[in-house]
Design an enzyme around this catalytic site. Structure first.
Site, PDB file in Angstrom:
ATOM      1  N   ASP A  72       0.855  -1.187   0.000  1.00 56.54           N
ATOM      2  CA  ASP A  72       0.000   0.000   0.000  1.00 56.54           C
ATOM      3  C   ASP A  72       0.898   1.247   0.000  1.00 56.54           C
ATOM      4  O   ASP A  72       2.121   1.169   0.146  1.00 56.54           O
ATOM      5  CB  ASP A  72      -0.954  -0.029   1.220  1.00 56.54           C
ATOM      6  CG  ASP A  72      -2.176   0.821   0.985  1.00 56.54           C
ATOM      7  OD1 ASP A  72      -3.224   0.562   1.608  1.00 56.54           O
ATOM      8  OD2 ASP A  72      -2.101   1.761   0.154  1.00 56.54           O
ATOM      9  N   GLU A 103     -10.483   6.847   4.521  1.00 57.83           N
ATOM     10  CA  GLU A 103      -9.490   6.220   5.398  1.00 57.83           C
ATOM     11  C   GLU A 103      -9.580   6.752   6.824  1.00 57.83           C
ATOM     12  O   GLU A 103     -10.668   6.971   7.349  1.00 57.83           O
ATOM     13  CB  GLU A 103      -8.088   6.398   4.782  1.00 57.83           C
ATOM     14  CG  GLU A 103      -7.973   5.767   3.393  1.00 57.83           C
ATOM     15  CD  GLU A 103      -6.558   5.722   2.883  1.00 57.83           C
ATOM     16  OE1 GLU A 103      -6.316   6.145   1.747  1.00 57.83           O
ATOM     17  OE2 GLU A 103      -5.678   5.246   3.617  1.00 57.83           O
TER      18      GLU A 103
END
Ligand code: GLC
Length: 610
Positions: free
Chosen positions: A310, A501
């Protein structure tokens, strides 16, 4: 907060690391003009993929490491390093968008970078990745679907596959050939800011819909197919307290029971990439977990695609970047989403191989996996954006699919005295700014990482759609409920502002004071009150439930607000079922179907109709 794009670190690169830069992919001295964009004719027109083993045998270590390196569009600037370092992939992080932003400028941008890749010694095509998590979200004008939690409410794998197919064709039309989707997180705690990216709290639901999304993305017809990416491996939705990038504390049996099924079905559906989670499992960072990444995912599940890290995730493992690289690559990560300090990454990985800390065999395995997916998705045959697909971005046909998905995503929680559907002739007062805000209904990952309020793309708000459905003579609107008394029925739209997020992590999920004030104002009219929730997760309703005659959950419907109006006006029946348990209070969270003591306000699978 993690920067989404920032200065490259080339200026800070030590002399030793700079000297270690690959000779075969040489950065033009002193910057210099970007390498010739003259691509050999056979490469520009497209050519069959070469024999990959033969290609691998030709590649230098530098060219191999280049394939394992993904840089962000903002960091790469004019793209000369794509040629200079033989980079295998670029991405547009949530805010790395071309200006101006249109399907055409995206296609031109990705083609420019592809030209740099094709003009390298071996001409291995680049693969460009984007977060097409609910449509090709970064592209202005693209169709944005309900976020996964809304698709979870549809319980319809065939619809999810059709939505993913449209997403694939619009993504390919922008020149990106890799979608960082589907997220197959199993969201177990609504405090998590990424709950809306999950299909829901049930492993079985995620298993079925995740596989459908993979099929839709990867089987969207030759030109429209894109590489899918099941994410985030593994257990991202199960962290303590729903903390984003937190720690999932569970025995292996529970981790496998709850969080692994989505990957098993995605692998069976042929997913070509998997993204590792920022989170940890019992304190061990996922990016360094060789047991789960290599032994379980690649070994036991038989995953033959490639694993990508990521965004700058490996940097977080320790203060020692070189050790982070060594640990991640040896754990089984094949491509590193660096994405800013990519020159430093290349130099340090090269030094690790020279020092025998990363084996040539590991490098070859990673590169072979990457090349296989590039060949599978015809990047040699069709290296450039298919402009016919570019022209179809945002088409009426695509919007119709999204509108149907919105209709099927709505969940009716309450409907006393058959308040809904809004009868013909009834006068309606619609209130709340969220009823007329395209950005609010799209949520995060919408022409920007965290999304934003307002009108920044093409779509229809709930207000615009209701005006079309009811006729403006029957509909009045206010942002605060003023004028509600003159109507027969009041519809108040409340919920959440866009986020993504960790910025969406919440300790409290009650309605905001302004939303509560709106409902109080609407209630004063004395007229039947319909409350519509535009939110990425269940919210604590409190008195709203008793104040309202009807409650509808619209989740984050995306650009096609007409799907909401279709249900409210009765043009379509509500069929959605809760993809997650609806808590009575914060004290109940986490609450998930199957819990020993299970007493939510509305259970998993609940949904009324008429
Ligand atoms: C983000 C997300 C991931 C996304 C990636 C690229 O931090 O965790 O889902 O695909 O970066 O934008």
């Amino acid at each position: 907060m993690r920067s989404r794009s920032g200065p490259t670190r080339r200026s800070f690169l030590g002399a030793a690391a700079a000297a270690a830069l690959p000779p075969a992919c040489v950065i033009p001295r002193g910057g210099g003009a970007a390498p010739s964009s003259q691509v050999p004719p056979d490469r520009r027109a497209g050519r069959p993929a070469p024999d990959l083993d033969a290609l691998l045998a030709q590649m230098t270590l530098d060219e191999k490491i280049g394939q394992m390196t993904q840089a962000d569009k903002t960091a790469i600037g004019d793209g000369r390093d794509v040629h200079g370092l033989c980079l295998g992939s670029l991405l547009s992080g949530g805010d790395s968008l071309p200006v101006p932003n249109s399907p055409q400028t995206w296609a031109e941008m990705t083609d420019r970078f592809q030209t740099q890749a094709l003009s390298t010694r071996l001409g291995i095509p680049l693969i460009y990745g984007v977060d097409a998590v609910h449509g090709d979200g970064d592209v202005r004008g693209a169709v944005l679907f309900p976020h996964n939690i809304g698709l979870g409410a549809t319980r319809d794998p065939e619809l999810v596959q059709r939505a993913a197919r449209v997403t694939a064709r619009e993504t390919a039309g922008s020149g990106a050939r890799w979608a960082f989707a589907p997220c197959v997180a199993v969201a177990r705690d609504e405090r998590w800011g990424r709950t809306y990216e999950s299909f829901g709290e049930s492993p079985e639901l995620v298993e079925v819909l995740g596989a459908a999304a993979v099929r839709g993305l990867q089987d969207a017809g030759d030109a429209g197919a894109v590489l899918a990416c099941a994410k985030h491996f593994v257990g991202d939705g199960g962290t303590a307290g729903g903390k984003d990038q937190g720690d999932t504390r569970a025995g292996e049996a529970e981790l496998r029971r709850v969080h692994l099924p989505g990957y098993r079905s995605a692998v069976k559906a042929g997913v070509g990439s998997v993204m590792v989670s920022y989170s940890s499992w019992n304190g061990v960072p996922m990016h360094g977990n060789r047991h789960l990444v290599t032994e379980v995912l690649k070994g036991e599940l038989g995953f033959t695609g490639f694993v990508v890290s990521d965004w700058a995730a490996i940097d977080k493992m320790s203060p020692d970047y070189t050790a982070d690289i060594e640990r991640a690559v040896n754990a089984g990560v094949d491509m590193i989403m660096v994405p800013i300090r990519y020159r430093e990454f290349v130099a340090r990985l090269k030094a690790l191989v020279a020092a025998g800390r990363v084996s040539p065999a590991r490098i070859d395995d990673a590169v072979r996996r990457i090349l296989r997916q590039k060949a599978r998705f015809k990047l040699w045959e069709r290296p450039f954006a298919d402009r016919a697909l570019t022209a179809a971005v945002g088409s009426a046909e695509h919007r119709a699919v999204a509108r149907q998905a919105v209709r099927q995503s709505l969940v009716l929680l309450k409907n006393d005295r058959a308040t809904l559907p809004l009868r013909p002739g009834v006068r309606v007062h619609l209130c709340g700014f969220r009823a007329d805000d395209l950005g609010v209904q799209c949520g995060g990952w919408s022409v920007g990482w965290r999304g934003h309020k307002g009108t920044f793309t093409t779509g229809t708000t709930v207000r615009q759609a209701l005006e079309q459905a009811l006729g403006s003579a029957r509909l009045t609107f206010s942002t605060d409920g003023a004028g509600a008394a003159s109507a027969d029925v009041v519809v108040a739209v409340v919920g959440e502002d866009p986020y993504a997020e960790g910025s969406g992590d919440r300790a409290k999920l009650e309605l905001s004071p302004s939303d509560r004030a709106l409902i109080a104002s609407a209630k004063q009219s004395g007229k039947p009150l319909v409350v519509v929730l535009i939110a990425g997760r269940p919210l604590i309703l409190g008195d709203v439930l008793s104040d309202a005659s009807a409650v509808v959950v619209a989740w984050l419907p995306g650009t096609e607000g007409a799907g909401v109006a279709d249900v409210l006006s009765g043009a379509a029946r509500p069929t959605g079922k809760l993809p997650c348990s609806w808590p009575r209070s914060m004290a109940q969270i986490p609450v998930n179907v199957g819990d020993a003591s299970y007493d939510p306000l509305f259970p998993y699978g609940f949904g009324l109709s008429w």
